[in-house]
Motif scaffolding. Structure first.
Motif, short mmCIF file in Angstrom:
data_model
loop_
_atom_site.label_atom_id
_atom_site.label_comp_id
_atom_site.label_asym_id
_atom_site.label_seq_id
_atom_site.Cartn_x
_atom_site.Cartn_y
_atom_site.Cartn_z
N GLY A 265 0.82 -1.21 0.00
CA GLY A 265 0.00 0.00 0.00
C GLY A 265 0.84 1.25 0.00
N TRP A 266 0.16 2.40 0.09
CA TRP A 266 0.84 3.70 0.04
C TRP A 266 0.05 4.66 0.94
CZ3 TRP A 266 4.97 4.50 -3.59
CH2 TRP A 266 5.50 5.80 -3.59
N PRO A 267 0.71 5.38 1.83
CA PRO A 267 -0.01 6.28 2.73
C PRO A 267 -0.48 7.54 2.02
CG PRO A 267 2.35 6.51 3.07
CD PRO A 267 2.17 5.40 2.07
N GLY A 270 1.02 12.14 6.10
CA GLY A 270 1.82 11.83 7.27
C GLY A 270 3.30 11.63 7.03
N GLY A 271 3.77 11.76 5.78
CA GLY A 271 5.20 11.56 5.54
C GLY A 271 5.58 11.92 4.12
N THR A 272 6.83 11.68 3.78
CA THR A 272 7.37 11.97 2.46
C THR A 272 6.55 11.30 1.37
OG1 THR A 272 9.60 12.10 3.39
CG2 THR A 272 9.42 11.77 1.01
N ALA A 273 6.15 12.05 0.37
CA ALA A 273 5.40 11.55 -0.80
C ALA A 273 4.08 10.89 -0.42
CB ALA A 273 6.26 10.59 -1.62
N ALA A 274 3.63 11.14 0.81
CA ALA A 274 2.37 10.56 1.27
C ALA A 274 1.26 11.55 0.97
CB ALA A 274 2.43 10.25 2.77
N THR A 275 0.64 11.39 -0.21
CA THR A 275 -0.46 12.26 -0.63
C THR A 275 -1.61 11.38 -1.12
OG1 THR A 275 0.23 12.40 -2.95
CG2 THR A 275 1.22 13.99 -1.40
N THR A 276 -2.81 11.96 -1.13
CA THR A 276 -3.94 11.19 -1.63
C THR A 276 -3.74 10.83 -3.10
OG1 THR A 276 -5.13 13.26 -2.04
CG2 THR A 276 -5.60 12.11 0.02
N ASN A 278 -0.87 10.25 -4.70
CA ASN A 278 0.08 9.14 -4.80
C ASN A 278 -0.52 7.83 -4.31
OD1 ASN A 278 2.07 10.72 -5.94
ND2 ASN A 278 3.19 11.05 -4.03
N ALA A 279 -1.27 7.91 -3.21
CA ALA A 279 -1.89 6.70 -2.68
C ALA A 279 -2.89 6.12 -3.67
CB ALA A 279 -2.56 7.00 -1.34
N GLN A 280 -3.72 7.00 -4.25
CA GLN A 280 -4.70 6.55 -5.23
C GLN A 280 -4.00 5.96 -6.46
OE1 GLN A 280 -5.65 7.64 -8.46
NE2 GLN A 280 -7.55 6.48 -8.58
N HIS A 324 -2.47 6.32 8.06
CA HIS A 324 -3.06 6.84 6.82
C HIS A 324 -2.89 5.93 5.61
CE1 HIS A 324 -3.66 10.63 8.94
NE2 HIS A 324 -2.40 10.59 9.32
N PHE A 325 -2.95 4.62 5.82
CA PHE A 325 -2.88 3.69 4.70
C PHE A 325 -4.25 3.25 4.21
CE2 PHE A 325 1.57 3.36 5.74
CZ PHE A 325 2.19 2.93 4.58
N GLY A 326 -5.32 3.75 4.82
CA GLY A 326 -6.66 3.24 4.53
C GLY A 326 -7.20 3.65 3.18
N LEU A 327 -7.95 2.71 2.58
CA LEU A 327 -8.73 3.02 1.38
C LEU A 327 -10.02 3.74 1.76
CD1 LEU A 327 -8.48 -0.45 -0.45
CD2 LEU A 327 -7.07 1.59 -0.85
#
Length: 340
Positions: A265-267, A270-276, A278-280, A324-327
């Protein structure tokens, strides 16, 4: 990564859950979602199962034998990984009767489940527990399942990508700190036909090596080959990490053992490159990658993976990204658009 899957139903045949189902489909691309409960205000287990069904999520991993979840899953035909909690491994390793009792309480007592794997611990050592207990616990669980007529349920353990070393993927081995326990585990899995469960996170590889790794390689968005390894070409980091596991298994004399990605997964913050965004991008591309069914350069064909995780979990930590790893959010709203 501390840790607590989503092909359409047409991806594989559906079996009616008339009891304890333990069929193990082969050559099936399958993606599920990990169901963690370290958050406040989460939906009831029955609501969660309905969310899986309405979103056509066909696999679930739970991190301990949660009686509410097991009851809600009855008759759902959702393929299931059940973890043995790390703190319970010692008793199962030292006492076969404890493994028998665990199977009776957490498997036999719950009818209508489609249990595919039992994971003897998650990232043992890093997340608590003694790595020396993994193999004897697996052996005792296998014996208990066989005695109960449930030998079709495969027993493994879920490990971090940190148990491997080596680049490019063909040079993968088990790391010096892990080889002493991972090699015997791998060799045992070769005798039982169970896969190794591996937690695979391009996110952490990228964050730890930003000078060497382009984010597009981590997000499945590179336009072409990034890494050439002999006759193998890698366009995404996920495949490279999975194939590093395959090379490590081969180096341990267990090349017949498959790899099931038990977390990825991807957060979203909360951290580096952790954006909605990028996660999506990562999770949607992961789902697409699994559905295509091409496998990895080293192991073409179907692959099985579980997205981490179903919900954002505010009680996880200590790192902020862990939350913040949740879908989905606890109110069941999507954290970002995602299609299974």
């Amino acid at each position: 990564m501390a840790a607590e899957h989503v092909a359409s139903a047409y991806m594989f045949s559906v079996a009616l859950a008339l009891g304890l189902l333990a069929t193990i489909p082969t050559a099936v691309q399958s993606i599920g979602v990990c169901y963690g409960v370290n958050g406040d205000g989460l939906p009831s287990a029955s609501d969660v199962v309905q969310m899986y069904q309405s979103n056509r999520i066909t696999g679930m991993r739970i991190y301990f034998p949660d009686a509410d979840a097991l009851q809600a899953l009855s008759g759902s035909n959702i393929e299931l990984i059940i973890d043995v909690a790390n703190e319970d491994l010692a008793s199962l390793a030292s006492d076969r009767s404890a493994a028998t009792a665990w199977v009776q309480t957490n498997v036999q007592a719950h009818q209508g489940l489609n249990i595919k794997y039992i994971a003897a611990g998650n990232e043992v050592g890093d997340q608590g527990g003694d790595t020396g207990n993994i193999l004897p616990a697996m052996q005792n669980l296998d014996a208990a399942l066989a005695a109960a007529g449930l030998g079709g349920i495969k027993v493994s353990t879920s490990v971090s990508q940190r148990v491997t070393d080596g680049f490019p993927p063909s040079q993968g081995t088990f790391s010096s700190g892990a080889a002493s326990y991972m090699a015997p585990i791998a060799q045992y899995l070769a005798t039982t036909g169970a896969p190794l469960l591996a937690n695979v996170y391009p996110y952490f590889s990228y964050v730890d090596n930003q000078a060497q790794i382009d984010i597009n390689y981590a997000l499945f968005t590179s336009p072409g080959t990034v890494v050439t390894d002999g006759d193998k070409e890698y366009q995404n980091l996920f495949d490279a990490l999975v194939d590093t596991f395959y090379s490590a298994l081969e180096s341990a004399g267990a090349g017949s053992v498959g790899v099931v990605v038990s977390e990825s997964g991807w957060p979203s913050e909360g951290g580096t490159a952790a954006t909605t965004d990028n996660a999506q991008t990562y999770n949607q591309n992961l789902i697409k990658h699994i559905h295509v069914g091409q496998g990895t350069p080293k192991r073409p064909g179907a692959i099985e993976a579980y997205v981490f995780a179903m919900f954002n979990e505010n009680r996880k930590g200590p790192a902020e990204i862990e939350k913040h790893f949740g879908l989905f959010n606890p109110d069941k709203s999507p954290a970002y658009p995602i299609s299974f």
